[in-house]
Scaffold this motif. Structure first.
Motif, PDB file in Angstrom:
ATOM      1  N   HIS A 134      -4.141   0.140  -3.359  1.00 15.35           N
ATOM      2  CA  HIS A 134      -4.264   0.088  -1.902  1.00 15.35           C
ATOM      3  C   HIS A 134      -3.406   1.199  -1.291  1.00 15.35           C
ATOM      4  O   HIS A 134      -2.285   1.461  -1.756  1.00 15.35           O
ATOM      5  CB  HIS A 134      -3.825  -1.272  -1.371  1.00 15.35           C
ATOM      6  CG  HIS A 134      -4.774  -2.370  -1.707  1.00 15.35           C
ATOM      7  ND1 HIS A 134      -5.790  -2.777  -0.868  1.00 15.35           N
ATOM      8  CD2 HIS A 134      -4.884  -3.144  -2.830  1.00 15.35           C
ATOM      9  CE1 HIS A 134      -6.469  -3.750  -1.431  1.00 15.35           C
ATOM     10  NE2 HIS A 134      -5.939  -4.002  -2.633  1.00 15.35           N
TER      11      HIS A 134
ATOM     12  N   ALA B 143       0.039  -3.168   8.920  1.00 20.40           N
ATOM     13  CA  ALA B 143       0.330  -1.763   9.221  1.00 20.40           C
ATOM     14  C   ALA B 143      -0.576  -1.205  10.309  1.00 20.40           C
ATOM     15  O   ALA B 143      -0.417  -0.060  10.713  1.00 20.40           O
ATOM     16  CB  ALA B 143       0.191  -0.920   7.951  1.00 20.40           C
TER      17      ALA B 143
ATOM     18  N   GLN C 133      -3.870  -0.655  10.056  1.00 20.04           N
ATOM     19  CA  GLN C 133      -4.882   0.226   9.481  1.00 20.04           C
ATOM     20  C   GLN C 133      -5.886  -0.598   8.694  1.00 20.04           C
ATOM     21  O   GLN C 133      -5.584  -1.723   8.244  1.00 20.04           O
ATOM     22  CB  GLN C 133      -4.238   1.272   8.560  1.00 20.04           C
ATOM     23  CG  GLN C 133      -3.366   2.280   9.276  1.00 20.04           C
ATOM     24  CD  GLN C 133      -3.037   3.463   8.387  1.00 20.04           C
ATOM     25  OE1 GLN C 133      -3.567   3.596   7.289  1.00 20.04           O
ATOM     26  NE2 GLN C 133      -2.146   4.316   8.859  1.00 20.04           N
TER      27      GLN C 133
ATOM     28  N   GLN D 177      -1.791  -6.847   4.168  1.00 19.53           N
ATOM     29  CA  GLN D 177      -0.743  -5.845   4.343  1.00 19.53           C
ATOM     30  C   GLN D 177      -1.233  -4.672   5.170  1.00 19.53           C
ATOM     31  O   GLN D 177      -0.483  -4.094   5.955  1.00 19.53           O
ATOM     32  CB  GLN D 177      -0.241  -5.377   2.973  1.00 19.53           C
ATOM     33  CG  GLN D 177       0.451  -6.467   2.186  1.00 19.53           C
ATOM     34  CD  GLN D 177       0.928  -5.982   0.839  1.00 19.53           C
ATOM     35  OE1 GLN D 177       0.606  -4.871   0.443  1.00 19.53           O
ATOM     36  NE2 GLN D 177       1.691  -6.809   0.144  1.00 19.53           N
ATOM     37  N   ALA D 178      -2.500  -4.287   4.981  1.00 25.81           N
ATOM     38  CA  ALA D 178      -3.041  -3.193   5.788  1.00 25.81           C
ATOM     39  C   ALA D 178      -3.138  -3.599   7.242  1.00 25.81           C
ATOM     40  O   ALA D 178      -2.902  -2.796   8.147  1.00 25.81           O
ATOM     41  CB  ALA D 178      -4.414  -2.782   5.248  1.00 25.81           C
TER      42      ALA D 178
ATOM     43  N   PRO E 120       0.829  -1.212   0.000  1.00 21.08           N
ATOM     44  CA  PRO E 120       0.000   0.000   0.000  1.00 21.08           C
ATOM     45  C   PRO E 120       0.861   1.258   0.000  1.00 21.08           C
ATOM     46  O   PRO E 120       1.916   1.310   0.642  1.00 21.08           O
ATOM     47  CB  PRO E 120      -0.807  -0.122   1.296  1.00 21.08           C
ATOM     48  CG  PRO E 120      -0.733  -1.569   1.680  1.00 21.08           C
ATOM     49  CD  PRO E 120       0.579  -2.057   1.180  1.00 21.08           C
TER      50      PRO E 120
ATOM     51  N   ALA F 230       1.621   5.133   0.965  1.00 24.94           N
ATOM     52  CA  ALA F 230       1.312   6.070   2.045  1.00 24.94           C
ATOM     53  C   ALA F 230       0.910   7.418   1.447  1.00 24.94           C
ATOM     54  O   ALA F 230       1.623   7.971   0.611  1.00 24.94           O
ATOM     55  CB  ALA F 230       2.523   6.244   2.956  1.00 24.94           C
TER      56      ALA F 230
ATOM     57  N   ASP G 228      -8.142  -1.799   5.487  1.00 28.76           N
ATOM     58  CA  ASP G 228      -7.791  -1.944   4.078  1.00 28.76           C
ATOM     59  C   ASP G 228      -8.535  -0.886   3.268  1.00 28.76           C
ATOM     60  O   ASP G 228      -9.767  -0.852   3.250  1.00 28.76           O
ATOM     61  CB  ASP G 228      -8.161  -3.350   3.596  1.00 28.76           C
ATOM     62  CG  ASP G 228      -7.630  -3.622   2.202  1.00 28.76           C
ATOM     63  OD1 ASP G 228      -6.702  -2.902   1.782  1.00 28.76           O
ATOM     64  OD2 ASP G 228      -8.155  -4.535   1.538  1.00 28.76           O
TER      65      ASP G 228
ATOM     66  N   VAL H 286      -2.378   3.444   2.556  1.00 31.16           N
ATOM     67  CA  VAL H 286      -2.442   3.637   4.004  1.00 31.16           C
ATOM     68  C   VAL H 286      -2.308   5.130   4.255  1.00 31.16           C
ATOM     69  O   VAL H 286      -1.618   5.833   3.525  1.00 31.16           O
ATOM     70  CB  VAL H 286      -1.331   2.861   4.739  1.00 31.16           C
ATOM     71  CG1 VAL H 286      -1.556   1.372   4.628  1.00 31.16           C
ATOM     72  CG2 VAL H 286       0.038   3.251   4.213  1.00 31.16           C
ATOM     73  N   ILE H 287      -2.976   5.593   5.274  1.00 31.31           N
ATOM     74  CA  ILE H 287      -3.003   7.023   5.571  1.00 31.31           C
ATOM     75  C   ILE H 287      -1.820   7.377   6.455  1.00 31.31           C
ATOM     76  O   ILE H 287      -1.606   6.754   7.501  1.00 31.31           O
ATOM     77  CB  ILE H 287      -4.326   7.410   6.255  1.00 31.31           C
ATOM     78  CG1 ILE H 287      -5.489   7.133   5.311  1.00 31.31           C
ATOM     79  CG2 ILE H 287      -4.307   8.874   6.669  1.00 31.31           C
ATOM     80  CD1 ILE H 287      -6.847   7.381   5.929  1.00 31.31           C
ATOM     81  N   ASP H 288      -1.053   8.345   6.008  1.00 30.91           N
ATOM     82  CA  ASP H 288       0.107   8.831   6.751  1.00 30.91           C
ATOM     83  C   ASP H 288      -0.257  10.173   7.366  1.00 30.91           C
ATOM     84  O   ASP H 288      -0.321  11.193   6.684  1.00 30.91           O
ATOM     85  CB  ASP H 288       1.311   8.970   5.818  1.00 30.91           C
ATOM     86  CG  ASP H 288       2.579   9.374   6.569  1.00 30.91           C
ATOM     87  OD1 ASP H 288       2.520   9.430   7.806  1.00 30.91           O
ATOM     88  OD2 ASP H 288       3.600   9.642   5.903  1.00 30.91           O
TER      89      ASP H 288
END
Length: 385
Positions: free
Chosen positions: A367, A320, A322, A316-317, A44, A46, A324, A369-371
């Protein structure tokens, strides 16, 4: 016979072995690698996200304008001569009627004295002839001649006074003087610009609007103005609209009047103008950095939950910590901009999360992820020299 059979058997064995190795190397192995790669999901990406929100915006007509003086002239003499006194400095504020400079008028003063003496003599002659005609001792023609002589002398006196008055230059209205272009003892010719005089409060700003906006513009409308290098929001109102549309640009010139009590706005300055042209409306807005512009239209990436079948991305989410998430590309219909935000008329709803940074590495359905640590960092100020 046995030797031939053995040779054929060895040859067949070698051919089969070579064929098997070739099939494994060039057919089975590439397919196996391709399938293995296909099953591997990319990690994913960021990204930084912000929520689209609803704001109350007043419809505006944006324009680029230039400031014009409310009153502005080049102070110039009507007659020539030598400058004898200067009563001002460059950049000085002066009141209406203030004497700016005087020009040598000694010759005109002498002409005035001569004219006054001539007029006095002509006036005595006229009175004498009026007394004589009352007794019938002179003709009417003689009296008329004396009257004409007296009027000519009076006109000469008035002319001398007018020239003397023209050699004293006064401010016709209050304002600020520009750079002085004259010194004491300098000869000035008629019409030579000696200094500028400008009334700065209030001040005008002229700006063009397309002819399609004529129906939305009228005198008295509120105007907001920003200038480079100043954080102040200046407010004014539409003073007048030109009576014709330019055939070259298909735009109409509009003039607004702006209060300039601190006199920080000067003629010739660049102005960002916004005419308030309607009632406030609710508008969905996003940061300008969230919108991508292209020949195919404006778009933005919206973060949404991934479908249940996306197992690899979910794993994977989960690693991390978080949920998906994937991104959808939305094509937008955008409106006006205010500061660092832009209005979205169609394509995004309030509350949806849009990617504000990291779009360049995204593809639809990727995909993410929120940074929360994302965001442009401001530079440290440079040391002053």
């Amino acid at each position: 016979m046995k030797r031939a059979f053995a040779f054929f058997f060895v040859f067949a064995l070698l051919a089969g072995l070579i064929g098997g190795v070739s099939w494994f190397q060039f057919v089975f192995k590439p397919q196996m690698i391709k399938g293995f790669i296909a099953k591997m999901a990319p990690p994913p990406q960021a990204v930084s996200v912000v929520e689209a929100k609803t704001e109350t915006w007043v419809p505006q007509l944006p324009a680029i304008g230039t400031f014009k003086p409310y009153k502005g002239i080049d102070v110039a003499p009507q007659v020539g001569g030598i400058v004898t006194t200067l009563n001002f400095d460059s950049g000085q504020e002066v009141a209406q009627g203030a004497v700016l400079l005087t020009i040598d008028d000694s010759t005109e003063q002498a002409d005035l004295k001569s004219g006054l003496a001539t007029m006095k003599n002509a006036d005595l002659a006229l009175r004498r002839q009026q007394q004589l005609i009352s007794g019938g001792n002179t003709s009417r023609a003689t009296v008329d001649q004396a009257q004409a002589t007296r009027d000519t002398a009076a006109a000469s006196v008035e002319r001398s006074k007018a020239i003397i008055a023209q050699k004293t230059l006064q401010a016709p209205f209050p304002g600020r003087l520009g750079i002085r272009k004259v010194d004491i003892g300098q000869y000035v010719s008629p019409g030579l610009a000696l200094v500028t005089l400008t009334q700065l409060d209030p001040i005008y700003v002229d700006f063009p609007l397309p002819e399609q906006s004529l129906g939305a513009i009228q005198t008295g409308q509120a105007v907001e103005i920003r200038v480079d290098g100043q954080d102040t929001l200046f407010k004014g109102k539409v003073a007048s609209v030109d009576a014709r549309v330019s055939q070259d640009t298909r735009s109409v010139l509009v003039r607004a009047e702006v209060e300039n009590g601190k006199k920080t706005l000067l003629p010739g300055m660049f102005a960002n103008v916004a005419v308030l042209s309607g009632a406030p409306i609710e508008t969905v807005t996003v940061p300008k950095t969230a919108v991508s512009y292209s020949l195919y239209g404006d778009s933005a990436f919206v973060v949404v939950p991934a479908p249940p079948k996306a197992e690899a991305g979910a794993a994977q989410a989960a690693e991390a910590g978080q949920p998906d998430l994937i991104v959808e590309r939305r094509f937008l219909r955008t409106g006006q901009t205010r500061g660092d935000r832009i209005a979205v008329l169609d394509g995004i709803k309030a509350g949806e999360r849009v990617v504000s940074e990291g779009q360049i590495k995204l593809q639809p359905n990727a995909h993410v992820v929120i940074d929360d640590r994302g965001g442009l960092q401001s530079r440290d100020p440079l040391p002053k020299q």
